[in-house]
Design a protein around this motif. Structure first.
Motif, short mmCIF file in Angstrom:
data_model
loop_
_atom_site.label_atom_id
_atom_site.label_comp_id
_atom_site.label_asym_id
_atom_site.label_seq_id
_atom_site.Cartn_x
_atom_site.Cartn_y
_atom_site.Cartn_z
N LEU A 81 0.52 -0.99 -0.10
CA LEU A 81 -0.04 -0.27 -0.08
C LEU A 81 0.86 1.72 -0.58
CD1 LEU A 81 -2.96 1.83 0.25
CD2 LEU A 81 -2.43 1.05 2.74
N SER A 233 -6.44 -0.97 -3.64
CA SER A 233 -4.98 -1.05 -3.36
C SER A 233 -5.12 -1.37 -1.75
CB SER A 233 -4.21 0.09 -3.81
OG SER A 233 -3.72 -0.08 -4.89
N ASP A 236 -6.44 -5.20 -0.89
CA ASP A 236 -5.40 -5.82 -1.63
C ASP A 236 -4.44 -6.00 -0.61
OD1 ASP A 236 -7.09 -6.08 -3.99
OD2 ASP A 236 -5.72 -5.28 -5.68
#
Ligand SMILES: Cc1cc2nc3c(=O)[nH]c(=O)nc-3n(C[C@H](O)[C@H](O)[C@H](O)COP(=O)(O)OP(=O)(O)OC[C@H]3O[C@@H](n4cnc5c(N)ncnc54)[C@H](O)[C@@H]3O)c2cc1C
Length: 530
Positions: A81, A233, A236
Motif C-alpha cells: 500500500l 489497493s 489488496d
C-alpha cells in the motif's frame, strides 16, 4: 463432511478483512467468505466506465484509515500500500471565484480564512491547538469497544487541560452553531458543516459538531489520503497480508445461514450448499440482514430482537462517476487544487437539504461530496484528464414523499437516476462552466445499483445504519449490544459498520469483533469448554 476452521468471517469488506488479520495474528485459522466476485466491500475500484480511467466504485478518501490504530497497526505499507495526497485537501467554492480551502499546512489554511474575515485565521489555529491536545485520545476512545476505559483515562485529563467543560460543550454543540460561534466569515463554518455532511446528521443535531470537528481536524492533521492506484489497493494490501499469514478468502460465496447448535453459533452455510464449521463466526454484515436474516430471531436474545424493530438505516445515496477529458474548469480554480470538493452554497442551504432528505423529500439543491481522483493520484487516468465522482444523499427507496425539483418519482429507476444525475451535474456546471463539454463518459448508481454490488448497502445506505446519536456509541446498533461486538448469541460477533463505531474505513468494528472473539475463546478455555 464440512470443513472446520477456528473462525469464519462473513464478508470481505475492510472490517471483515481487518478482523481476519487480527485473528490470524493471534494464531487462528481463518476463512473469509465473500458474496461478490470481488473482495473489498465498499473499498473497491474498477475500469467499467472507461478502460483508461480507474474509478473507486464506492469510498475514496481514507483519513479514518490513517488515524485508526486498527489499520495502522497492520503496517499495510509493507504489503504494497502507498498513499497519495492532492495538492490541497478540501475545498468549497463559493461560486464567485472565492473558496474555503483546507491545506495540510494549518498556517496556510488559517491565512486563507483570515483573508476572508479577520480573526478567522486565529480561530482556526485555536481549534487546531485544542485538537492537538485531545485528538488522539478522542479518536482512540471513539474506536475502542465500550466502555473505552484506557482511552477515556487519557481523554479526561486532556480535556481538562484544553478548556474542560467549555470544550466538552463545544463538541456537543450542533455543527451549524459551532461554525457561527467560531467564525465570522463563511469559510470555516462551511468546512466544518461539509465534513459533518459526510455522515447523516442533521446539521442542527447534537453529534454533528463532534463529527464535523473530527473530520475537519483529521483533514488538517492527516489529510484525505488515497491509495495509489485506486481504493482496491487498500483492500489488496489487507488480502495480501492475510494470505501471507495463512488466511483464506473465497469470493462468490454468499452465506445464507449462520448455523446454531446448542445455543451457540457453530458455523455457516452458503447459497451453494457448502457448510463450514467454526469456533466463531464474525459477521461483516449489516445488522438488519444478520439479525432475523442469516440468524433466525429465535436464536437471538429477545431484547436484541426487540431493539432491531427500531433499527434505523441511514439515507439512500446516488453516486455519479465521470471520465473527463480535461481538468475541471472551476471558477477561481485555486493554485493548489483540492482532492475533495464540497458543493454547497451555504451552511443554511446544507441544513435545509439534509432536513429534506430526512423528511422524505428529494432535494432540489443536493449537497455534493465530490472527488477529483487524478488530482489526488495521477495514476488514475491519462495525464491532463480527470477521474471524477460526486455523491449525495436521497430518501431511502419507498420513503420518498415528493421531489422538491418535481421530476424524480423516488423509484430510483433508470429515468429517475438520469434526471437526478443531470441535477447534480448542473450544480457542478454552475461552479465550473464548461464542465459538461469535458464529459467523455458517465455512470450513475442509485440505491438499487449500490445494493446489488454490496448487500450491506441496503437502499444505498452507506454507513450500516444511521450515525445519529440515538444509534451511536453504547446504542449501536441496538442498546442490547451496549456498543460491543458480542451479539448475545455465543460464538457470533458483529464485525460490520453496523457495530460501534459505525461507518467509515477505520477497521475498528472488525478489530473489536476479533478481540471479542479471542477473549470469549480464552474465557471458554479457562472454563474447560473449548
Ligand atoms: C458511495 C460510498 C462512499 C463512501 N465514501 C467513504 C470515504 O470516502 N471514506 C470512508 O472512510 N468511508 C466511506 N464510505 C463508507 C465505508 O466505505 C464503509 O463504512 C465501509 O466500507 C464499511 O466497511 P464494512 O467492512 O463494515 O462493510 P462493507 O465495506 O460494506 O463490506 C461488507 C462486505 O460483506 C459482504 N457480504 C455481505 N453480506 C454477505 C453474506 N451474506 N455473505 C457473504 N458476504 C457478504 C459484502 O458483499 C461486502 O463485500 C463510503 C461508502 C459508500 C457506499
Amino acid at each position: 463432511m464440512s470443513r472446520r476452521v477456528d473462525a469464519v468471517v462473513v464478508g470481505a469488506g475492510p472490517n471483515g478483512l481487518v478482523a481476519a488479520n487480527v485473528l490470524l495474528d493471534a494464531g487462528w485459522s481463518v476463512l473469509v467468505l465473500e458474496a461478490q466476485q470481488t473482495v473489498g466491500g465498499a473499498v473497491r475500484s474498477d475500469r467499467e466506465l472507461h478502460p483508461d480511467f480507474v474509478h473507486d466504485t464506492f469510498s475514496a478518501f481514507y483519513p479514518l484509515a490513517h488515524a485508526s490504530r486498527a489499520i495502522t497497526s497492520l503496517r499495510l505499507e509493507d504489503h504494497g500500500l502507498a498513499w497519495e495526497h492532492a495538492p490541497a485537501v478540501l475545498g468549497n467554492p463559493f461560486g464567485d471565484g472565492q473558496w474555503a480551502l483546507l491545506h495540510r499546512d494549518r498556517d496556510r489554511t488559517a491565512a486563507g480564512l483570515e483573508a476572508q474575515h479577520p480573526g478567522d485565521g486565529e480561530a482556526w489555529l485555536d481549534l487546531c491547538r485544542t485538537w492537538d491536545r485531545i485528538g488522539d485520545s478522542l479518536v482512540d476512545g471513539l474506536t475502542s469497544p465500550f466502555p473505552p476505559v484506557r482511552a477515556g483515562a487519557r481523554l479526561l485529563p486532556a480535556l481538562a487541560r484544553s478548556g474542560g467543560l467549555d470544550t466538552v460543550r463545544r463538541l456537543a454543540t450542533p455543527v451549524a452553531s459551532v461554525g457561527r460561534e467560531l467564525f465570522g466569515g463563511p469559510g470555516g463554518a462551511l468546512l466544518l458543516a461539509g465534513n459533518a455532511g459526510h455522515a447523516d446528521f442533521p446539521l442542527s443535531s447534537p453529534g454533528s459538531g463532534v463529527f464535523g470537528v473530527l473530520m475537519t481536524m483529521l483533514a488538517q492533521t492527516v489529510g484525505f489520503p488515497v491509495p495509489r492506484g485506486g481504493a482496491q489497493s487498500l483492500t489488496d494490501a489487507l488480502v495480501t497480508r492475510l494470505r501471507s499469514r495463512g488466511g483464506e478468502v473465497v469470493t462468490g460465496q454468499e452465506v445464507t445461514r449462520v448455523v446454531v447448535r446448542g445455543g451457540r453459533a457453530v458455523g455457516v452455510q452458503t447459497r451453494d450448499g457448502e457448510s463450514y464449521d467454526a469456533g466463531a463466526v464474525l459477521a461483516d454484515v449489516i445488522a438488519s440482514r444478520l439479525f432475523g436474516g442469516l440468524v433466525p430471531a429465535e436464536h437471538l436474545p429477545a431484547r436484541l430482537v426487540r431493539g432491531m424493530r427500531d433499527f434505523e438505516l441511514d439515507p439512500g445515496t446516488v453516486k455519479v462517476d465521470w471520465a473527463l477529458s480535461g481538468p475541471i474548469p472551476w471558477t477561481g480554480r485555486p493554485d493548489a487544487v483540492p482532492g475533495t470538493v464540497h458543493v454547497a452554497d451555504s451552511v443554511e442551504e446544507m441544513t435545509e437539504t439534509l432536513a429534506q432528505v430526512s423528511s422524505g423529500v428529494v432535494p432540489d439543491r443536493p449537497f455534493l461530496l465530490t472527488g477529483q481522483m487524478t488530482t489526488s493520484d495521477p495514476s488514475r487516468s491519462p495525464a491532463g484528464t480527470e477521474s471524477f465522482w460526486a455523491y449525495t444523499h436521497v430518501p431511502q427507496p419507498g420513503m420518498t414523499r415528493r421531489d422538491a425539483g418535481e421530476e424524480v418519482t423516488g423509484r430510483w429507476d433508470h429515468d429517475d437516476l438520469e434526471r437526478f444525475a443531470d441535477r447534480m451535474q448542473a450544480r457542478i456546471e454552475a461552479r465550473a462552466p464548461g464542465f459538461g463539454d469535458l464529459v467523455a463518459a458517465r455512470r450513475v448508481m442509485g440505491p438499487h445499483e449500490l445494493e446489488a454490488r454490496n448487500a450491506n448497502l441496503v437502499g444505498g445506505a452507506i454507513n450500516g445504519g444511521t450515525s445519529q446519536l440515538h444509534q451511536e456509541l453504547v446504542f449501536r446498533p441496538v442498546p442490547a449490544m451496549r456498543g460491543r461486538a458480542a451479539t448475545g448469541l455465543p460464538g457470533l460477533f458483529l464485525a460490520s459498520s453496523s457495530a460501534h463505531p459505525g461507518g467509515g474505513v477505520h477497521g475498528a468494528a472488525g478489530a473489536n469483533a476479533a478481540r471479542a472473539a479471542i477473549w470469549a475463546h480464552r474465557t471458554r478455555r479457562l472454563r474447560g469448554r473449548a
